[in-house]
Motif scaffolding. Structure first.
Motif, mmCIF file in Angstrom:
data_model
loop_
_atom_site.group_PDB
_atom_site.id
_atom_site.type_symbol
_atom_site.label_atom_id
_atom_site.label_comp_id
_atom_site.label_asym_id
_atom_site.label_seq_id
_atom_site.Cartn_x
_atom_site.Cartn_y
_atom_site.Cartn_z
ATOM 1 N N UNK A 152 0.814 -1.218 0.000
ATOM 2 C CA UNK A 152 0.000 0.000 0.000
ATOM 3 C C UNK A 152 0.848 1.269 0.000
ATOM 4 N N UNK A 153 2.128 1.148 0.412
ATOM 5 C CA UNK A 153 3.056 2.273 0.593
ATOM 6 C C UNK A 153 2.585 3.223 1.699
ATOM 7 N N UNK A 154 1.656 2.773 2.515
ATOM 8 C CA UNK A 154 1.188 3.560 3.662
ATOM 9 C C UNK A 154 1.780 2.954 4.931
ATOM 10 N N UNK A 155 2.971 3.424 5.295
ATOM 11 C CA UNK A 155 3.634 2.903 6.482
ATOM 12 C C UNK A 155 2.962 3.469 7.739
ATOM 13 N N UNK A 156 2.872 2.664 8.800
ATOM 14 C CA UNK A 156 2.199 3.126 10.017
ATOM 15 C C UNK A 156 3.031 4.146 10.781
ATOM 16 N N UNK A 169 9.364 -5.366 12.052
ATOM 17 C CA UNK A 169 8.619 -4.926 13.232
ATOM 18 C C UNK A 169 9.540 -4.851 14.447
ATOM 19 N N UNK A 170 10.424 -5.847 14.598
ATOM 20 C CA UNK A 170 11.335 -5.864 15.750
ATOM 21 C C UNK A 170 12.215 -4.622 15.762
ATOM 22 N N UNK A 171 12.680 -4.196 14.587
ATOM 23 C CA UNK A 171 13.548 -3.015 14.540
ATOM 24 C C UNK A 171 12.774 -1.714 14.725
ATOM 25 N N UNK A 172 11.505 -1.693 14.324
ATOM 26 C CA UNK A 172 10.684 -0.533 14.639
ATOM 27 C C UNK A 172 10.543 -0.400 16.152
ATOM 28 N N UNK A 173 10.379 -1.521 16.833
ATOM 29 C CA UNK A 173 10.287 -1.522 18.300
ATOM 30 C C UNK A 173 11.610 -1.071 18.913
ATOM 31 N N UNK A 174 12.736 -1.535 18.359
ATOM 32 C CA UNK A 174 14.048 -1.111 18.862
ATOM 33 C C UNK A 174 14.210 0.397 18.727
ATOM 34 N N UNK A 175 13.725 0.956 17.624
ATOM 35 C CA UNK A 175 13.779 2.407 17.460
ATOM 36 C C UNK A 175 12.982 3.129 18.527
ATOM 37 N N UNK A 176 11.860 2.566 18.928
ATOM 38 C CA UNK A 176 11.038 3.168 19.981
ATOM 39 C C UNK A 176 11.764 3.130 21.327
ATOM 40 N N UNK A 177 12.531 2.060 21.556
ATOM 41 C CA UNK A 177 13.326 1.998 22.795
ATOM 42 C C UNK A 177 14.351 3.117 22.809
ATOM 43 N N UNK A 205 8.234 3.114 10.935
ATOM 44 C CA UNK A 205 9.154 2.021 10.607
ATOM 45 C C UNK A 205 10.536 2.545 10.224
ATOM 46 N N UNK A 206 10.810 3.823 10.462
ATOM 47 C CA UNK A 206 12.076 4.425 10.021
ATOM 48 C C UNK A 206 13.292 3.702 10.568
ATOM 49 N N UNK A 207 13.233 3.228 11.809
ATOM 50 C CA UNK A 207 14.387 2.550 12.408
ATOM 51 C C UNK A 207 14.695 1.235 11.705
ATOM 52 N N UNK A 208 13.741 0.727 10.936
ATOM 53 C CA UNK A 208 13.959 -0.496 10.173
ATOM 54 C C UNK A 208 14.335 -0.216 8.731
#
Length: 495
Positions: A177-181, A208-216, A275-278
């Motif tokens: 979709x190119x619509x990243x959350x 998803x795991x790396x998006x979570x790591x970015x949030x940390x 999802x930028x951290x990924x």
């Protein structure tokens, strides 16, 4: 939509013209090409005749790839330790405008973003602000994944970085979709997700795991992931052309895969958002060469040393592997075995951009491949680049070990030595001492004693463990037999 002329419908002369038109060499510091021709003279590695010849061979192959596969454009680079020794653009950053690829053309680096996320985690760890074995939920209270089983245990930060968390690969349908959350949407989506595997069961790639790591990183540092990476990694490394999710000038036009009629869709600029951290980093060859060079440096963190030597070694060490043991993951870095050699780096795929880095740490040689289409197979290109220019650079730049001149008196060390653990027979060859085990079939794989001088030798063996790499000493005492210290104690000569 853009359209490339299919070579199958093109006369041979036009095919040759396409090759010529689509190959562009850009002159850059340390480059060995200018306007597509070998430079008259260069110092050091870049000017070595074998390196220049390898560049011509790879370029000829790459020109064929551009012509026969109808690829829009590619930029490649080869790094030797702290120098970008070769950088070259092939084809076009923009086909319609006939804008050539150059080492300054910018690309969406896609999953290379994970390397910067892993470095940020290691920086915070060095500062004592988190531990790799900390549960993710310690920092993100909303992180309560439905486990794959009843007794899986908490997911840790290290498991996020090594793709061993068991989390599913994606948060949603954003790749089509190119619509990243956004980050807020990710938190809401996460409540509906269930882990595919228990932690540490197997390697499973997870954006998803790396998006979570970015949030940390954001929670611990108190700043946006993009701002943290810019301040603590990009700027210290001098990566001033790099950014996160910005539609900056100089971006290559992103093209979709080649369709059967030869056409390629022009894809939009896509913001990775939460999802930028990924997958959100933008960079170019010159900046990524600086990042590759950083993998070869040693020392404590500070300035351009963005993490300490110890942290780099941890990141480069394989943590989880595929069942075939030819590929796996360290902390952020992919680890690959190619013809009995180990490489670290990463690949990346984003709408209209695919990328690859391949780094041989022992040789201090790194490769960068950046493309503006989804069907270029940059990992295959990187392997061809390593087999040609990379190997030539490694050979030329290899440090020459100090040679200790053979002393004829060392022949007296030959003989049979006996200890409680077994017998070792030191055999004199032609100006060389080797060790064999007399009661084992190993004469075809004898242990070499590398001379260090002063009656000291290094135990050189093909496999790890035991006494590999340790210093072997011979000692003579009046009235007593020759003694050899090897690994775990002294053994006496009996013959």
């Amino acid at each position: 939509m853009c359209r490339l002329v299919p070579l199958s419908r093109t006369p041979l002369t036009l095919g040759i013209a396409v090759i010529a038109a689509c190959t562009v060499a850009a002159a850059i510091p340390g480059s060995s090409t200018q306007a597509g021709l070998p430079a008259a003279a260069h110092a050091g590695v870049a000017g070595d005749p074998d390196v220049l010849g390898a560049e011509r061979m790879f370029s000829a192959w790459m020109e064929g790839q551009i012509a026969y596969r109808g690829l829009p454009g590619i930029v490649v680079g080869v790094v030797s330790d702290q120098e970008l020794v070769w950088g070259k653009g092939f084809g076009f950053a923009d086909i319609n405008a006939k804008l050539p690829m150059t080492p300054t053309t910018r690309f969406r680096m896609a999953s290379h973003s994970k390397l910067f996320t892993a470095i940020a985690i290691m920086q915070l760890r060095e500062e004592g602000k988190l531990r790799l074995d900390d549960p993710v939920a310690k920092y993100l209270t909303w992180f309560k994944a439905r486990p794959a089983g009843d007794d899986d245990g908490p997911i840790t930060i290290e498991q996020l970085l090594s793709h061993s968390s068991g989390l599913q690969r994606e948060a949603g349908d954003h790749w089509t979709s190119f619509e990243f959350p956004t980050a807020d949407e990710l938190r809401r989506l996460y409540a509906d997700r269930q882990a595919a595997f228990a932690p540490s069961v197997r390697w499973k790639y997870s954006n998803l795991a790396y998006a979570v790591a970015g949030m940390i990183i954001e929670q611990v540092s108190g700043e946006r992931w993009a701002d943290y990476v810019d301040r603590n990694i990009f700027k210290p490394l001098g990566m001033l052309a790099s950014s996160v999710d910005k539609k900056v000038a100089g971006l290559a036009v992103p093209y979709g895969r080649r369709m059967p009629d030869g056409s390629r869709e022009v894809l939009p600029f896509v913001d990775a958002r939460g999802m930028a951290a990924a997958t959100g980093v933008t960079s170019n060859l010159e900046d990524m060469a600086k990042f590759v060079s950083a993998q070869f440096r040693k020392g404590p963190r500070g300035g351009a040393q963005v993490v300490s030597t110890g942290s780099l070694r941890e990141m480069h060490r394989v943590r989880s592997v595929e069942e075939n043991w030819t590929s796996g993951t360290g902390l952020g870095f992919d680890i690959t075995r190619i013809k009995d050699r180990t490489y670290v780096g990463h690949g990346g795929g984003y709408p209209g951009n695919t990328t690859q880095t391949l780094i041989q740490l022992d040789d201090k040689v790194g490769l960068i491949v950046l493309t503006n289409t989804n069907d270029s197979n940059p990992s295959d290109i990187a392997r061809q680049l390593m087999a040609t220019v990379g190997q030539a650079v490694a050979k030329v730049s290899a440090s020459k070990p100090a040679i200790v001149t053979w002393e004829p008196t060392w022949a007296r060390f030959a003989g049979l030595y006996r200890g409680r653990g077994g017998d070792s027979h030191v055999v004199l060859l032609n100006q060389k001492l080797v060790i064999i085990t007399p009661n084992a079939p190993n004469v075809d794989n004898a242990i070499t004693l590398e001379p260090l001088g002063g009656g000291r030798f290094r135990f050189v063996a093909p496999t790890g463990g035991g006494t590999v790499g340790e210093v072997v000493r011979f000692v003579e005492q009046i009235g007593r037999p020759m003694r050899m210290y090897i690994g775990d104690g002294w053994i006496d000569r009996v013959q």
